[in-house]
Design an enzyme around this catalytic site. Structure first.
Site, mmCIF file in Angstrom:
data_model
loop_
_atom_site.group_PDB
_atom_site.id
_atom_site.type_symbol
_atom_site.label_atom_id
_atom_site.label_comp_id
_atom_site.label_asym_id
_atom_site.label_seq_id
_atom_site.Cartn_x
_atom_site.Cartn_y
_atom_site.Cartn_z
ATOM 1 N N ARG A 98 0.787 -1.073 -0.009
ATOM 2 C CA ARG A 98 -0.079 -0.056 0.094
ATOM 3 C C ARG A 98 0.863 1.244 -0.060
ATOM 4 N NH1 ARG A 98 -2.110 1.209 4.208
ATOM 5 N NH2 ARG A 98 -1.215 -0.376 5.827
ATOM 6 N N TYR A 241 -1.364 -3.615 -6.889
ATOM 7 C CA TYR A 241 -0.868 -4.357 -5.742
ATOM 8 C C TYR A 241 -2.033 -4.380 -4.685
ATOM 9 C CZ TYR A 241 1.785 -7.111 -2.454
ATOM 10 O OH TYR A 241 2.351 -8.164 -1.525
ATOM 11 N N GLY A 242 -2.368 -5.349 -3.860
ATOM 12 C CA GLY A 242 -3.225 -5.478 -2.845
ATOM 13 C C GLY A 242 -4.002 -4.194 -2.426
ATOM 14 N N LYS A 250 -9.633 -2.187 1.725
ATOM 15 C CA LYS A 250 -9.183 -1.037 2.483
ATOM 16 C C LYS A 250 -9.926 0.255 1.944
ATOM 17 C CE LYS A 250 -6.171 -3.356 5.182
ATOM 18 N NZ LYS A 250 -6.246 -3.665 6.412
ATOM 19 N N HIS A 270 -11.258 -1.609 11.726
ATOM 20 C CA HIS A 270 -10.002 -2.353 11.457
ATOM 21 C C HIS A 270 -9.716 -3.648 12.553
ATOM 22 C CE1 HIS A 270 -5.378 -2.316 10.077
ATOM 23 N NE2 HIS A 270 -5.996 -3.331 9.457
ATOM 24 N N SER A 292 -1.248 -2.703 11.711
ATOM 25 C CA SER A 292 -0.870 -3.508 10.673
ATOM 26 C C SER A 292 0.410 -4.189 10.984
ATOM 27 C CB SER A 292 -0.535 -2.831 9.442
ATOM 28 O OG SER A 292 -1.584 -2.111 8.880
ATOM 29 N N CYS A 294 1.163 -6.542 13.415
ATOM 30 C CA CYS A 294 0.985 -6.937 14.828
ATOM 31 C C CYS A 294 0.222 -8.506 15.144
ATOM 32 C CB CYS A 294 0.011 -5.885 15.647
ATOM 33 S SG CYS A 294 1.001 -4.455 15.997
ATOM 34 N N GLY A 295 0.428 -9.139 13.964
ATOM 35 C CA GLY A 295 0.123 -10.668 14.362
ATOM 36 C C GLY A 295 -1.659 -10.931 14.145
ATOM 37 N N THR A 297 -3.716 -12.067 11.811
ATOM 38 C CA THR A 297 -3.829 -13.140 11.437
ATOM 39 C C THR A 297 -3.796 -14.215 12.426
ATOM 40 O OG1 THR A 297 -3.820 -12.315 9.228
ATOM 41 C CG2 THR A 297 -3.869 -14.645 9.318
ATOM 42 N N ASN A 298 -2.662 -14.159 13.012
ATOM 43 C CA ASN A 298 -2.208 -15.170 13.993
ATOM 44 C C ASN A 298 -3.306 -15.112 15.233
ATOM 45 O OD1 ASN A 298 -0.117 -15.923 12.490
ATOM 46 N ND2 ASN A 298 1.605 -14.852 13.892
ATOM 47 N N ASP A 317 -9.324 -9.211 9.628
ATOM 48 C CA ASP A 317 -9.001 -7.923 9.423
ATOM 49 C C ASP A 317 -9.948 -6.743 9.493
ATOM 50 O OD1 ASP A 317 -6.700 -6.097 8.566
ATOM 51 O OD2 ASP A 317 -7.451 -5.870 6.619
ATOM 52 N N ASN A 407 6.674 -8.347 2.224
ATOM 53 C CA ASN A 407 5.152 -8.126 2.403
ATOM 54 C C ASN A 407 4.460 -9.085 1.266
ATOM 55 O OD1 ASN A 407 2.767 -6.651 3.126
ATOM 56 N ND2 ASN A 407 2.735 -5.305 1.395
ATOM 57 N N ARG A 409 2.186 -12.088 -0.088
ATOM 58 C CA ARG A 409 1.099 -12.558 0.414
ATOM 59 C C ARG A 409 0.518 -13.772 0.060
ATOM 60 N NH1 ARG A 409 -1.288 -8.923 4.132
ATOM 61 N NH2 ARG A 409 0.135 -7.162 4.472
ATOM 62 N N PHE A 533 1.224 -15.917 20.868
ATOM 63 C CA PHE A 533 0.733 -16.751 20.074
ATOM 64 C C PHE A 533 -0.286 -17.640 20.866
ATOM 65 C CE2 PHE A 533 4.953 -16.202 18.159
ATOM 66 C CZ PHE A 533 4.356 -15.650 16.965
ATOM 67 N N GLU A 535 -0.488 -18.822 23.535
ATOM 68 C CA GLU A 535 -0.532 -18.523 25.194
ATOM 69 C C GLU A 535 -1.313 -17.183 25.531
ATOM 70 O OE1 GLU A 535 0.503 -20.479 26.824
ATOM 71 O OE2 GLU A 535 2.449 -21.468 26.134
ATOM 72 N N ASN A 536 -1.531 -16.529 24.301
ATOM 73 C CA ASN A 536 -2.573 -15.504 24.366
ATOM 74 C C ASN A 536 -3.807 -15.768 24.844
ATOM 75 O OD1 ASN A 536 -0.515 -13.586 23.808
ATOM 76 N ND2 ASN A 536 -1.031 -13.635 21.599
HETATM 77 O O1 O2Y Z 1 0.272 -3.843 1.284
HETATM 78 C C1 O2Y Z 1 -0.844 -4.218 0.964
HETATM 79 O O2 O2Y Z 1 -1.617 -4.055 -0.010
HETATM 80 C C2 O2Y Z 1 -1.663 -4.912 2.073
HETATM 81 S S1 O2Y Z 1 -1.880 -4.426 3.587
HETATM 82 C C3 O2Y Z 1 -3.170 -5.469 4.398
HETATM 83 C C4 O2Y Z 1 -3.372 -6.430 3.878
HETATM 84 C C5 O2Y Z 1 -4.380 -7.360 4.585
HETATM 85 C C6 O2Y Z 1 -4.672 -6.685 5.837
HETATM 86 N N1 O2Y Z 1 -4.128 -5.807 6.372
HETATM 87 C C7 O2Y Z 1 -3.296 -4.983 5.733
HETATM 88 C C8 O2Y Z 1 -3.065 -3.823 6.437
HETATM 89 O O3 O2Y Z 1 -2.170 -3.066 6.224
HETATM 90 O O4 O2Y Z 1 -3.387 -3.576 7.469
HETATM 91 MN MN MN Z 2 -5.203 -4.804 7.971
#
Ligand code: O2Y
Ligand code: MN
Length: 637
Positions: A98, A241-242, A250, A270, A292, A294-295, A297-298, A317, A407, A409, A533, A535-536
């Site tokens: 982005r 891109y993305g 977004k 978000h 963004s 900070c884990g 998806t985990n 997300d 980055n 994906r 992970f 343990e959270n």
């Molecule tokens: O760099 C990108 O285009 C992706 S950014 C992104 C993708 C999935 C979920 N969150 C984010 C973010 O930057 O918060």
């Molecule tokens: Mn995001």
């Protein structure tokens, strides 16, 4: 289906922009909404596209587009035995993320975009966009991509139509949203829809009519990701891109949706969404905002280490949350897929994600193994001996460069994720019981703290911050605020957004409880104090027991923090000393941080809600009082 346009001419015969030939009757595949049809026609004329394809989103379309992109070299088909129906895309190295500095909010008044957004006057931007988009799709197909953010027909869903000259964006939108005929059918003559225009900005025929060959990843050095909040439009130029090109994500689900949400009394956030179930079988839904990287998806796919707990995924997300008739907050995940960061995703860190991407996945900017599967740093402990890196160059184990772009994906349908909750695509959404705000903080912020009330929770959200971790980002250790993890995604003045949160809270009879969490606190030696992970789940356990009124807490100026004796620590190696460090509220550094919060608020001037100024004043007063009490206590001792 494909509409007919004038021929664009041969390589030797210069042509001007092709003229659109309007169909005499609505062509099959066009919309029941005449505004959609007229807009598509205008966009085809503006961009000079060679033809127009209305996307159906069906598997035949997927098969045809992927085959074309493999044939042209834009996609690599992975070995179907390892990774069926999966592909690797390698972007232009100048188009890998982005572009926040090229992202604009074009509200009529600059103050409505606020000091944290790049602003341009709409009229001025329109002139610029008109120049950029004029002829930008010459020689290319313009795809019409109808999409629904949210389950089809959900009262919480919103519709959009993206036009794009990027088949990669079409395929990705097909994974990330409910795309195609089913979404188009939802757009009736009077249905509200968001127009989203996207061009990679690499026409195959120039102004003089000279034809050029296509490239593997067309894009343009000039990039504009623009949003018009008052007219609810998105225009994105120059990047494939993305977040720059999948405009449902977004741009629509956060920047434009945050404006719709403000005007309609709901929240576009978000945030990840998870359903957690205790050993006793009681389920709760948590929404959590993290900046963004900070884990998120985990956390959304956590495998809890605490026996008997279950965490199921609803979204990783974005969450849209709306007050319901009972005064509760109801949420949906507006997306249909994950656009997850590949590096760092592995069997130990996120086995669920690894299981999710077994097939039907588009990988972008990761490495290619010699046996035509993918690899990235963190996928396995030991790298394969030889790879093609994300640029397609030879790479050998031990090379100093990254094999995958940091980055890089994976884009994958959510329904393939084994931890999806059955309710994840319920059109009615789920009731949210708690909201978590997290940052990446080496200091100050305790492992977990519960807000005393909604306004205190909004203060916690407004002051989310992380220390800079790389010198390249600025002064190391310097605090960077990311209110509500929405800094790059709020489509209007952030202070008005805080006021909106306070307003929504007042409208709820049963508001979720709010918590602040921090997995990233470090000890004096610089090492992480908390294992993170799975343990959270111990933090989740305490939060859920707080919701049930069954967990003990201590009052601090920062909120209610857990009693160590009532927090599931066994087996973590976190002893009393580490716990003290993890939860310490150091008065002097908190007071110093209050000064930074004041500086943040001052950027917004009089638009900051008085409730948040009052929260800051009250925090300072409590810190000063607790310092006096501690001093008095030690004097007495
Ligand atoms: O760099 C990108 O285009 C992706 S950014 C992104 C993708 C999935 C979920 N969150 C984010 C973010 O930057 O918060
Ligand atoms: Mn995001």
């Amino acid at each position: 289906m494909t509409l007919t346009l004038d021929p664009v001419g041969s390589a030797t015969s210069p042509v001007t922009a092709p003229t659109y030939v309007a169909p005499t009757a609505p062509a099959a595949g066009s919309s029941r909404n005449s505004e959609v049809n007229a807009w598509v026609q205008r966009m085809a004329e503006l961009t000079g596209a060679a033809d127009v394809h209305w996307c159906t989103g069906d598997s035949a379309e997927w098969t045809r587009l992927t085959a074309q992109l493999v044939e042209s070299g834009s996609l690599v088909r992975l070995d179907p035995e390892w990774r069926p129906n999966s592909f690797l895309a390698r972007s232009d190295p100048r188009d890998v993320a982005r572009v926040e500095e090229r992202t604009f909010i074009c509200s009529e008044r600059e103050e409505d975009a606020g000091p944290t957004n790049n602003w341009r006057a709409p009229a001025e931007m329109r002139i610029q966009l008109d120049t950029l988009f004029r002829g930008s799709m010459r020689g290319r197909t313009m795809f019409v991509v109808p999409f629904s953010m949210g389950p089809i027909g959900s009262p919480l869903a919103k519709l959009g139509v993206q036009v794009t000259d990027s088949p990669y964006a079409v395929l990705s939108m097909g994974i990330m949203t409910r795309m195609g005929t089913q979404a188009l059918d939802q757009i009736g003559p009077d249905t509200e829809w968001v127009p989203a225009v996207h061009s990679v900005g690499y026409p195959l025929i120039d102004d003089a009519g000279v034809v050029r060959d296509d490239v593997r990843w067309p894009c343009n050095d000039t990039k504009y990701i623009t949003h018009f909040p008052e007219t609810r439009e998105i225009w994105s130029f120059g990047s494939g891109y993305g977040g720059n090109s999948l405009l449902g994500k977004k741009c629509m689900a956060l920047r434009i949706a945050s404006v719709l949400a403000r005007d309609e009394g709901w929240l576009a956030e978000h945030m990840l969404l998870v359903k957690v179930t205790s050993p006793a079988g009681r389920s709760r839904v948590l929404a959590a905002a993290f900046p963004s990287a900070c884990g998120k998806t985990n956390f959304a796919m956590m495998q809890p280490s605490l026996p008997g707990w279950k965490v199921e995924t609803i979204g990783d997300d974005i969450a849209w949350m709306r007050p319901d008739a009972q005064g509760r907050l109801r949420a949906i995940n507006p997306e249909r897929g994950f656009f997850g960061v590949a590096p760092g995703t592995g069997e130990t860190t996120n086995p669920t994600a690894i299981d999710t991407i077994w097939g039907n996945t588009i990988f972008t900017n990761v490495a290619l193994r010699d046996d035509d599967d993918v690899w990235w740093e963190g996928m396995t402990d030991v790298a394969p001996r030889h790879l093609r890196d994300w640029k397609g160059d030879d790479w050998h184990r031990g090379d100093s460069s990254h094999a995958a772009h940091p980055n890089g994906r994976f884009t994958v349908p959510a329904e393939q994720c084994p931890s999806m909750a059955p309710e994840w695509d319920d059109p009615e959404g789920v009731v949210v019981d708690a909201i978590l705000f997290g940052g990446r903080r080496a200091t100050n912020i305790p492992l977990v703290a519960e807000a005393t009330d909604w306004a205190h929770g909004v203060f916690m959200g407004a002051t989310i911050s992380s220390e800079r971790t790389a010198a390249a980002e600025g002064t190391l250790g310097e605090l960077r605020h990311d209110p509500f993890a929405m800094l790059p995604f709020c489509g209007y003045n952030m202070a008005d957004y805080w006021a909106h949160w306070l307003r929504v809270g007042r409208s709820l009879a049963h508001p979720p409880k709010i918590f602040q969490v921090n997995w990233f606190r470090r000890g004096a030696d610089g090492s992480f104090l908390w294992p993170g992970f799975g343990e959270n789940s111990r933090v989740v356990d305490w939060i859920v027991r707080r919701l049930d009124g069954r967990a003990l807490a201590t009052w601090t100026p920062a909120g209610h923090i857990p009693w160590r004796e009532d927090f599931a620590l066994e087996g973590t190696g976190v002893d009393e000393d580490i716990w003290e460090e993890l939860t310490a509220i150091d008065t002097a550094s908190w007071l110093a941080e209050c000064d930074l919060t004041e500086q943040l608020f001052d950027r917004f001037g009089r638009r900051v809600p008085h409730e948040l100024r009052a929260q800051l004043a009250s925090l300072r007063w409590k810190l000063e009082r607790s310092a006096e009490t501690t001093t008095a206590d030690s004097a007495a001792a």
